[in-house]
Design a protein around this motif. Structure first.
Motif, PDB file in Angstrom:
ATOM      1  N   TYR A   1       0.853  -1.182   0.000  1.00  0.00           N
ATOM      2  CA  TYR A   1       0.000   0.000   0.000  1.00  0.00           C
ATOM      3  C   TYR A   1       0.892   1.235   0.000  1.00  0.00           C
ATOM      4  CZ  TYR A   1       0.636  -0.429   5.140  1.00  0.00           C
ATOM      5  OH  TYR A   1       1.160  -0.576   6.411  1.00  0.00           O
ATOM      6  N   SER A   2       0.288   2.374  -0.266  1.00  0.00           N
ATOM      7  CA  SER A   2       1.052   3.606  -0.433  1.00  0.00           C
ATOM      8  C   SER A   2       1.485   4.187   0.917  1.00  0.00           C
ATOM      9  CB  SER A   2       0.209   4.639  -1.186  1.00  0.00           C
ATOM     10  OG  SER A   2       0.895   5.863  -1.291  1.00  0.00           O
ATOM     11  N   SER A   3       2.794   4.366   1.073  1.00  0.00           N
ATOM     12  CA  SER A   3       3.349   5.028   2.251  1.00  0.00           C
ATOM     13  C   SER A   3       4.824   5.299   2.004  1.00  0.00           C
ATOM     14  CB  SER A   3       3.184   4.164   3.505  1.00  0.00           C
ATOM     15  OG  SER A   3       3.738   4.819   4.629  1.00  0.00           O
ATOM     16  N   LEU A   4       5.303   6.436   2.501  1.00  0.00           N
ATOM     17  CA  LEU A   4       6.709   6.784   2.310  1.00  0.00           C
ATOM     18  C   LEU A   4       7.622   6.000   3.237  1.00  0.00           C
ATOM     19  CD1 LEU A   4       6.498  10.673   1.893  1.00  0.00           C
ATOM     20  CD2 LEU A   4       6.852   8.965   0.102  1.00  0.00           C
ATOM     21  N   SER A   5       7.152   5.702   4.449  1.00  0.00           N
ATOM     22  CA  SER A   5       8.058   5.077   5.419  1.00  0.00           C
ATOM     23  C   SER A   5       7.424   3.993   6.276  1.00  0.00           C
ATOM     24  CB  SER A   5       8.640   6.160   6.344  1.00  0.00           C
ATOM     25  OG  SER A   5       7.610   6.845   7.026  1.00  0.00           O
ATOM     26  N   ASN A   6       6.128   3.755   6.109  1.00  0.00           N
ATOM     27  CA  ASN A   6       5.455   2.735   6.920  1.00  0.00           C
ATOM     28  C   ASN A   6       5.076   1.544   6.060  1.00  0.00           C
ATOM     29  OD1 ASN A   6       4.675   5.601   8.189  1.00  0.00           O
ATOM     30  ND2 ASN A   6       4.798   4.083   9.818  1.00  0.00           N
ATOM     31  N   GLY A   7       4.568   0.472   6.700  1.00  0.00           N
ATOM     32  CA  GLY A   7       4.221  -0.690   5.914  1.00  0.00           C
ATOM     33  C   GLY A   7       3.730  -1.851   6.750  1.00  0.00           C
ATOM     34  N   SER A   8       3.362  -2.934   6.066  1.00  0.00           N
ATOM     35  CA  SER A   8       2.868  -4.151   6.701  1.00  0.00           C
ATOM     36  C   SER A   8       3.439  -5.355   5.967  1.00  0.00           C
ATOM     37  CB  SER A   8       1.338  -4.212   6.651  1.00  0.00           C
ATOM     38  OG  SER A   8       0.756  -3.118   7.320  1.00  0.00           O
ATOM     39  N   ALA A   9       3.613  -6.448   6.706  1.00  0.00           N
ATOM     40  CA  ALA A   9       4.122  -7.676   6.098  1.00  0.00           C
ATOM     41  C   ALA A   9       3.545  -8.877   6.824  1.00  0.00           C
ATOM     42  CB  ALA A   9       5.649  -7.714   6.137  1.00  0.00           C
ATOM     43  N   ALA A  10       3.376  -9.964   6.074  1.00  0.00           N
ATOM     44  CA  ALA A  10       2.857 -11.209   6.633  1.00  0.00           C
ATOM     45  C   ALA A  10       3.952 -12.266   6.600  1.00  0.00           C
ATOM     46  CB  ALA A  10       1.640 -11.682   5.842  1.00  0.00           C
ATOM     47  N   TRP A  11       4.194 -12.852   7.747  1.00  0.00           N
ATOM     48  CA  TRP A  11       5.122 -13.972   7.840  1.00  0.00           C
ATOM     49  C   TRP A  11       4.318 -15.246   8.070  1.00  0.00           C
ATOM     50  CZ3 TRP A  11       6.891  -9.165   9.225  1.00  0.00           C
ATOM     51  CH2 TRP A  11       8.175  -8.809   8.788  1.00  0.00           C
ATOM     52  N   TRP A  12       4.598 -16.263   7.288  1.00  0.00           N
ATOM     53  CA  TRP A  12       3.938 -17.559   7.425  1.00  0.00           C
ATOM     54  C   TRP A  12       4.857 -18.461   8.244  1.00  0.00           C
ATOM     55  CZ3 TRP A  12      -0.132 -19.312   3.592  1.00  0.00           C
ATOM     56  CH2 TRP A  12      -0.722 -18.223   2.950  1.00  0.00           C
ATOM     57  N   LEU A  13       4.373 -18.912   9.389  1.00  0.00           N
ATOM     58  CA  LEU A  13       5.175 -19.717  10.301  1.00  0.00           C
ATOM     59  C   LEU A  13       4.619 -21.134  10.392  1.00  0.00           C
ATOM     60  CD1 LEU A  13       5.598 -17.209  13.292  1.00  0.00           C
ATOM     61  CD2 LEU A  13       6.941 -17.353  11.188  1.00  0.00           C
ATOM     62  N   LYS A  14       5.521 -22.085  10.507  1.00  0.00           N
ATOM     63  CA  LYS A  14       5.109 -23.478  10.715  1.00  0.00           C
ATOM     64  C   LYS A  14       5.043 -23.736  12.215  1.00  0.00           C
ATOM     65  CE  LYS A  14       6.239 -28.276   9.623  1.00  0.00           C
ATOM     66  NZ  LYS A  14       4.829 -28.584   9.338  1.00  0.00           N
ATOM     67  N   VAL A  15       3.837 -23.905  12.726  1.00  0.00           N
ATOM     68  CA  VAL A  15       3.617 -24.155  14.149  1.00  0.00           C
ATOM     69  C   VAL A  15       3.026 -25.546  14.292  1.00  0.00           C
ATOM     70  CG1 VAL A  15       2.462 -23.366  16.243  1.00  0.00           C
ATOM     71  CG2 VAL A  15       3.237 -21.695  14.546  1.00  0.00           C
ATOM     72  N   ASP A  16       3.885 -26.504  14.668  1.00  0.00           N
ATOM     73  CA  ASP A  16       3.468 -27.912  14.725  1.00  0.00           C
ATOM     74  C   ASP A  16       2.871 -28.307  13.374  1.00  0.00           C
ATOM     75  OD1 ASP A  16       4.334 -27.989  17.381  1.00  0.00           O
ATOM     76  OD2 ASP A  16       2.403 -27.292  18.126  1.00  0.00           O
ATOM     77  N   ASN A  17       1.585 -28.681  13.357  1.00  0.00           N
ATOM     78  CA  ASN A  17       0.963 -29.104  12.100  1.00  0.00           C
ATOM     79  C   ASN A  17       0.166 -27.982  11.427  1.00  0.00           C
ATOM     80  OD1 ASN A  17       1.919 -31.778  12.325  1.00  0.00           O
ATOM     81  ND2 ASN A  17       0.247 -32.288  13.724  1.00  0.00           N
ATOM     82  N   ASP A  18       0.270 -26.789  11.971  1.00  0.00           N
ATOM     83  CA  ASP A  18      -0.476 -25.658  11.434  1.00  0.00           C
ATOM     84  C   ASP A  18       0.444 -24.683  10.717  1.00  0.00           C
ATOM     85  OD1 ASP A  18      -3.266 -26.031  12.331  1.00  0.00           O
ATOM     86  OD2 ASP A  18      -2.374 -25.977  14.323  1.00  0.00           O
ATOM     87  N   THR A  19      -0.147 -23.882   9.842  1.00  0.00           N
ATOM     88  CA  THR A  19       0.543 -22.742   9.250  1.00  0.00           C
ATOM     89  C   THR A  19      -0.105 -21.484   9.809  1.00  0.00           C
ATOM     90  OG1 THR A  19       1.057 -23.944   7.218  1.00  0.00           O
ATOM     91  CG2 THR A  19       1.145 -21.542   7.125  1.00  0.00           C
ATOM     92  N   LEU A  20       0.644 -20.749  10.597  1.00  0.00           N
ATOM     93  CA  LEU A  20       0.147 -19.536  11.249  1.00  0.00           C
ATOM     94  C   LEU A  20       0.619 -18.319  10.473  1.00  0.00           C
ATOM     95  CD1 LEU A  20      -1.164 -18.087  13.730  1.00  0.00           C
ATOM     96  CD2 LEU A  20       1.098 -18.181  14.809  1.00  0.00           C
ATOM     97  N   ILE A  21      -0.319 -17.460  10.102  1.00  0.00           N
ATOM     98  CA  ILE A  21       0.031 -16.206   9.430  1.00  0.00           C
ATOM     99  C   ILE A  21       0.140 -15.105  10.480  1.00  0.00           C
ATOM    100  CG2 ILE A  21      -0.645 -14.494   7.718  1.00  0.00           C
ATOM    101  CD1 ILE A  21      -2.194 -16.640   6.249  1.00  0.00           C
ATOM    102  N   VAL A  22       1.308 -14.503  10.584  1.00  0.00           N
ATOM    103  CA  VAL A  22       1.546 -13.395  11.519  1.00  0.00           C
ATOM    104  C   VAL A  22       1.753 -12.125  10.710  1.00  0.00           C
ATOM    105  CG1 VAL A  22       2.997 -12.496  13.369  1.00  0.00           C
ATOM    106  CG2 VAL A  22       2.589 -14.960  13.201  1.00  0.00           C
ATOM    107  N   ILE A  23       0.867 -11.150  10.891  1.00  0.00           N
ATOM    108  CA  ILE A  23       0.932  -9.894  10.142  1.00  0.00           C
ATOM    109  C   ILE A  23       1.414  -8.791  11.077  1.00  0.00           C
ATOM    110  CG2 ILE A  23      -0.340  -8.236   8.732  1.00  0.00           C
ATOM    111  CD1 ILE A  23      -2.371 -10.458   8.147  1.00  0.00           C
ATOM    112  N   ASN A  24       2.570  -8.253  10.756  1.00  0.00           N
ATOM    113  CA  ASN A  24       3.188  -7.186  11.545  1.00  0.00           C
ATOM    114  C   ASN A  24       2.963  -5.865  10.825  1.00  0.00           C
ATOM    115  OD1 ASN A  24       4.700  -5.742  13.363  1.00  0.00           O
ATOM    116  ND2 ASN A  24       6.658  -6.692  12.857  1.00  0.00           N
ATOM    117  N   ASN A  25       2.505  -4.846  11.550  1.00  0.00           N
ATOM    118  CA  ASN A  25       2.114  -3.585  10.924  1.00  0.00           C
ATOM    119  C   ASN A  25       2.747  -2.380  11.617  1.00  0.00           C
ATOM    120  OD1 ASN A  25      -0.401  -4.612   9.198  1.00  0.00           O
ATOM    121  ND2 ASN A  25      -0.555  -5.521  11.235  1.00  0.00           N
TER     122      ASN A  25
END
Length: 350
Positions: free
Chosen positions: A180-204
């Motif tokens: 998305y549009s921003s000069l210095s800010n942002g967001s990202a999603a990290w997909w983590l393997k947690v045991d048998n699950d895939t956890l999406i962690v979104i840091n903003n």
């Protein structure tokens, strides 16, 4: 006259309390009024005390006001008791570290932050402003505590250096930047393997208000009533315009991240970070339509996460999807190595 004043206070409190439904793109100035909610809440409390002392038969009036404003009150000041955390929970910390500057209190800001994280032993740490000029040293130190580390640089230019980071004991499957549009800010999603699950962690790290040091000082003077009446209107309008412009930019960013969440049904999702917005805001409300606000669901008290004088608000938030149960979301006001306090939460994937 006092009864009328109390009724007027309740009406304004309700309007302000539900102002988080207003889209800042369409109503930029009105979208800023959520910041004033605690003032009307305190005013109604003062009326309750007054009626109890001088005319108790009117005390029902502010009580009805509190009842009608239950939803925004619970958002601003949830009052949950401590919950017993079951085995198998994930401990998450979200922390804007102010580029490890130490908040002008600690000479070795990074060492202070790292020592805190070592003591807390979290499973996932989401860092905002995970940026510095000695990246190799930081990564080397983080790798001693966390098995998996990754940082996304959002901006690196003459004006600013900003980044998002994740440090975790879970394997990182992949990373996606949410554009998305921003000069210095942002967001990202990290997909983590947690045991048998895939956890999406979104840091903003959503759009900041871009208030200069002079702007902040003027705001403090306004709060203290130290601005001459002839310039109060002008100064207030200038601050409102800056806040409104930031709200409008942030609204588009929030909607973009919400769409990302909605496009990944079936995955457990944790979303956290520095929203640069208070609890009674379009930002928090919009995200709460698709995710659970962990502090509102399990927290206790006001939870002020931005610790600069006259700017004390809960602007750091943690959300989770329905297939995750949160416990004891809290702001740790003892950790003062940044202009933010860290926010902690325990999460159980159902």
């Amino acid at each position: 006259m006092l009864t009328g004043a109390n009724i007027a206070t309740i009406i304004v409190m309700l309007l302000v309390g539900y102002s988080d439904r207003l889209n800042p793109t369409d109503h930029p100035i009105l979208s800023t009024v959520g910041m004033t909610f605690p003032f009307f809440l305190l005013a109604n409390m003062a009326f309750l005390v007054f009626w109890l002392v001088f005319k108790w038969s009117r005390a029902w009036l502010p009580v009805v006001g509190f009842f009608l404003a239950y939803v925004p009150i619970n958002i601003y000041i949830p009052l949950h008791t401590s919950q017993e955390v079951p085995d198998g929970t994930i401990k998450l910390i979200s922390y804007n570290v102010c580029s490890y500057g130490g908040n002008y209190k600690y000479e070795n800001g990074f060492e202070k932050v790292l020592g805190y994280l070592n003591d807390q032993q979290p499973d996932i740490v989401c860092i905002q402003e995970d940026a510095d000029t000695w990246r190799r040293y930081v990564f080397k130190e983080y790798s001693k505590t966390f098995a998996y580390n990754d940082t996304l640089v959002l901006a690196n230019n003459e004006l600013t250096l900003n980044a998002l980071g994740i440090h975790t004991r879970f394997p990182i499957v992949k990373r996606e930047r949410i554009a998305y549009s921003s000069l210095s800010n942002g967001s990202a999603a990290w997909w983590l393997k947690v045991d048998n699950d895939t956890l999406i962690v979104i840091n903003n790290h959503f759009e900041s208000c871009h208030l200069s040091t002079q702007d902040r000082n003027q705001y403090r003077h306004i709060i203290k009533g130290e601005i001459p009446s002839d310039s109060l209107r002008t100064e207030s309008q200038m601050l409102l315009v800056k806040l409104a412009e930031a709200n409008a930019k942030r609204a588009g960013q929030i909607r973009t991240v919400r769409k990302y969440v909605e496009s990944h049904p079936g995955y457990p999702v944790v979303l956290c970070g520095d929203f640069n917005d208070n609890p009674i805001s379009y930002s928090r409300h919009t995200m709460s339509t698709v995710l659970t606000d962990c502090f509102v669901a399990t927290g206790r008290g006001v939870g002020l996460s931005y610790n600069q004088k006259a700017f004390s608000f809960r602007i750091d938030h943690v959300f989770c999807s329905e297939d995750i149960q949160p416990f004891n979301c809290q702001v740790d006001s003892e950790m003062d190595a940044s202009d933010h306090y860290p926010i902690l939460c325990w999460l159980k994937i159902r």
